[in-house]
Design an enzyme around this catalytic site. Structure first.
Site, PDB file in Angstrom:
ATOM      1  N   ASP A 163       0.792  -1.233   0.000  1.00 18.32           N
ATOM      2  CA  ASP A 163       0.000   0.000   0.000  1.00 18.32           C
ATOM      3  C   ASP A 163       0.824   1.282   0.000  1.00 18.32           C
ATOM      4  OD1 ASP A 163      -2.278  -1.489   0.154  1.00 18.32           O
ATOM      5  OD2 ASP A 163      -2.367  -1.442   2.338  1.00 18.32           O
ATOM      6  N   GLU A 261      -9.936   1.388  -2.549  1.00 20.03           N
ATOM      7  CA  GLU A 261     -10.886   0.673  -1.673  1.00 20.03           C
ATOM      8  C   GLU A 261     -11.529   1.600  -0.649  1.00 20.03           C
ATOM      9  OE1 GLU A 261      -8.322  -2.065   0.234  1.00 20.03           O
ATOM     10  OE2 GLU A 261      -9.494  -3.800  -0.350  1.00 20.03           O
TER      11      GLU A 261
END
Ligand code: ADP
Length: 779
Positions: A163, A261
């Site tokens: 990430d 997301e």
């Protein structure tokens, strides 16, 4: 085989390494580096299997690791020592057991490769350590002597996460591999979207962090992105539809929206891919599909950059462990631009948590600030190069400039991405971008009266699809202005009223700019700002440690070597000598060597001599003699094409074969132009965009200035570069005078040279001092 230590006094330490939390490509590279570096530095290396679970359970999950155990790990995806989410470790009793297991195994230092959760856990563990030891003494689990011996917990963090959500570092181990997967997928989707004129909504990972979505947006030229740190304005639905319909009106046949997301609006209401899809299909009547990439983003082996990063950071982690004193606060290993540094762990954990808190408190400015300046620059570059019709960005008419763009030298991945970004930025500011086709020869054969001559005004749609294209869409040429004629070149600058020149290319481009600079006194046409964006696979341009295209090349070379290594291992006893490009710079040979674990790397800087070859051949003999087939990993030597005129790749391979006396085989391989790569890597794309925008911004500084003022300013002809932890502009005059090795066409000072030793150390290559002179016998 036994590692060859450099003779440094061996601090009797036991260093353990573990991987924890979500797996990420590159974790194996860091384990390999920690294990081998620890052994090389005279320590014992241990692996803790299954993350904190292994630390809590102990027993067979904590085991000593030998040099051979990590052979071939660089090219493996995921983590070979396992990872797990461990509930027990989040509570004190679990951490108490972990402390006991560490002491039972005599482990003095722990290197943890994991995400923000794992490193938060590590930070808690260290904070509690003295009290955990006290409790263990009280319970009779350890002696007071043991308490004294292990009173300081030495912890170093490595950030392994796809990430890129950890503060105070520009990249985490795995994030560029993951970005690579996303870009590959979006590139494929692009083709089908174009064919059917469809819209695609692509959901990528990142619950609290929009790095993947932002960078995927920059590197695929997505029409719109939605990220948690910077939610869209209240009227985002109208804005998004506006931008997309404008793009469609301009002639764009496909639409890509990237949604993280964790995307939400200003009130923290989730923006789901379905919501975006419904908008596009109902309001804009676009045939829209959703693609959720999911775990594909984690999978596969590490890209070249993650292999370098994990290896160099693993080495640095061991150094940090060995240099730590009881007073040193825990560190984690970070990278800022191009520089590997040690940063305080506690502060970084705090800042990382603050991002989530700032988002929760709707303080989005703070969330963006906490992500750091690099993130903010990419965000700005994305915004400025995506929608060109943004009245707020337009400059007043009187300072609009005619900005010429030219490619010089061999093609390199990212040249087109840089050109696209420069054109889009120019258009959004009101400048006129002009593409010069086929370099300086193209310019002087301009055919001014032909509509498709070599000097062309460019529109956004012309370049829109270039972000992912390899090679050079406007054509590149290595001929210099002196070859095509200085006078003719200056005439063309006048005819087309160039106010500035943006050059993209390698050492040839650098030489061209040098010629134009020297010709400035004679030709007023050259008294305009000129900026060079280094783009070459060789990475040999003075003024920068990174050239666009070199990452693409390293990925191509790494994949090639992986394939060859597999063939070498299938037939077991075989060594391949692979010839690399790179001009007279050993950069790509060395960095590829770092990423594949080469047995030896031969560079022009160091050259090749008989003793060196004798030593390496002896090393190979010993290593094949000891190999009882327990590991199937093949062996590779990388040799730059200019490392030696005498000992060519073929000669070296033949010498090895001759000396092996039939005990093993040797072949040579020349990947040639494969090294230019096909599609540019995400890193080359995003850096090309960011640096191109910075170059045009620098050019804008000269708008409205007189030729005299421009001539007097050293920085009006400059090279943009990444140097250490900064992005800098270096004046051509100074770079030519102080930093250029003209004979060998490379910078005088090559920062990567330090990594050569790391490649040798981690492959256990014998050093000259370990061998008898002449015979090459290893002591
Ligand atoms: P990542 O490291 O990828 O962010 P997690 O957040 O799942 O992944 O963390 C991995 C492991 O680290 C957890 O399963 C837990 O064992 C440990 N951990 C996470 N947060 C803490 C914490 N605050 N205190 C102690 N241990 C923690």
């Amino acid at each position: 085989m036994a590692p060859i230590t450099n003779g440094a006094p061996a601090p009797k330490k036991r260093i353990a390494v573990m991987t924890s939390g979500g797996d990420s490509p590159g974790m194996n590279g860091s384990v390999r580096a920690v294990v081998r570096m620890a052994i090389d530095r005279g320590c014992e290396a241990y692996c803790v299997y299954e993350g904190y679970e292994g630390l809590v359970q102990g027993g067979d999950l904590i085991r000593q690791a030998q040099w051979e155990d990590v052979r071939g790990w660089l090219s493996e995806g995921g983590t070979l020592i396992g990872t797990a989410r461990c509930k027990a470790f989040t509570e004190r009793p679990g951490r108490l057991k972990a402390a006991k297991n560490m002491i039972d195994n005599g482990i003095n230092a722990l290197v943890i490769c994991g995400g923000d959760g794992s490193l938060t856990g590590a930070d808690t563990f260290r904070g509690e350590w003295p009290s955990l030891l006290e409790e263990l003494v009280k319970n009779g689990d350890i002696s007071t002597e043991q308490q004294k011996t292990f009173q300081y917990l030495n912890i170093v963090g490595l950030v392994g996460s796809i990430d890129n959500d950890f503060a105070d570092t520009d990249a985490t181990i795995g994030c560029y591999s993951s970005l690579g997967r996303i870009c590959e997928a979006v590139d494929y989707i692009d083709a089908t979207a174009f064919s059917h004129q469809r819209a695609f909504v692509v959901e990528v990972m990142g619950r609290h962090c929009g790095w993947l979505a932002l960078m995927a947006g920059v590197s695929t030229g997505a029409d719109f992105i939605l990220i948690p740190e910077s939610p869209p304005d209240r009227d985002w639905e109208d804005q998004m539809c506006d931008i997309i319909s404008r793009h469609r009106k301009l002639g764009k046949r496909k639409t890509i929206v990237i949604v993280a997301e964790g995307a939400h609006d200003l009130d923290l209401n989730r923006i789901s891919p379905t919501k975006v899809k419904d908008l596009l299909s109902t309001r804009l009547r676009l045939d829209t599909r959703i693609t959720t990439l999911g775990h594909v983003q984690r999978g596969g082996n590490a890209c070249a950059y993650d292999r370098q990063l994990s290896t160099l950071q693993g080495v640095e982690a061991v150094n940090a462990v060995l240099e730590a004193t009881p007073e040193t606060p825990s560190k984690f290993i970070a990278i800022i631009e191009n520089k590997i540094v040690r940063n305080p762990l506690i502060e970084a954990v705090k800042s990382t948590q603050e991002v989530a808190e700032a988002i929760k408190a709707k303080d989005f400015k703070r969330a963006l600030d906490l992500r750091g300046p690099e993130f903010a620059e990419y965000h700005k570059a994305y915004m400025m190069t995506t929608a060109t019709d943004q009245p707020a960005l337009r400059l007043p008419k009187e300072i609009h400039m005619n900005i010429a763009i030219i490619h010089v030298g061999a093609p390199a991945g990212g040249m087109n991405s840089a050109t696209r970004a420069a054109v889009a930025y120019c258009l959004s500011r009101g400048h006129t971008p002009i593409a010069i086709h086929n370099g300086f020869p193209g310019l002087v054969r301009h055919h001014a009266d032909e509509p498709l001559g070599s000097v062309r005004y460019v529109q956004w749609l012309d370049v829109e699809g270039w972000i992912s294209k390899g090679g050079s869409e406007i054509g590149t040429n290595r001929d210099l202005p002196s070859k095509v004629g200085m006078g003719e070149t200056a005439d063309c600058f006048n005819i087309y009223k160039f106010d500035a020149l943006f050059i993209i290319g390698g050492f040839e481009a650098f030489t061209a700019l040098s010629e134009l600079r020297k010709a400035r006194p004679d030709y007023p046409a050259f008294r305009i700002p000129m900026m060079l964006l280094p783009a070459t696979i060789s990475n040999n341009v003075p003024g920068t440690e990174y050239s666009v295209g070199s990452d693409t090349c390293l990925n191509a070379l790494t994949s090639y070597c992986d394939a060859i290594k597999q063939s070498a291992s299938a037939s077991r006893r075989r060594i391949f000598v692979v010839e690399t490009q790179g001009g007279r710079s050993g950069y790509i040979a060395t960095m590829a060597g770092l990423g594949i674990g080469a047995v030896a790397v031969y560079t022009p800087e160091e050259g090749i001599n008989l003793q060196m070859l004798a030593r390496d051949i002896e090393h190979l003999k010993q290593s094949f003699a000891k190999d009882k087939g327990q590991t199937r990993a093949g062996k590779l030597i990388l040799c730059n094409e200019h490392a030696s005129d005498t000992y060519t790749t073929e000669v070296i391979a033949n010498m090895i074969r001759e000396e092996s006396k039939g005990r093993f085989e040797s072949r040579f391989a020349i990947p040639g132009h494969v090294q230019q790569g096909g599609t540019p890597s995400p890193m080359d794309r995003v850096r090309a965009v960011r640096l191109a925008v910075k170059c045009i911004e620098a050019i804008e500084e000269y708008a409205g200035k007189t030729k005299e003022e421009i001539m007097e300013d050293d920085l009006s002809m400059a090279v943009i570069g990444i140097k250490g932890a900064s992005v800098v502009f270096g004046s051509m005059e100074r770079l030519e005078r102080e930093e250029t090795n003209w004979n060998h066409r490379r910078p005088k000072d090559e920062s990567w040279l330090q990594f050569k030793k790391t490649v040798d150390t981690l492959s256990g290559r014998p050093r000259p001092e370990d061998c008898c002179v002449g015979c090459g016998k290893i002591r």
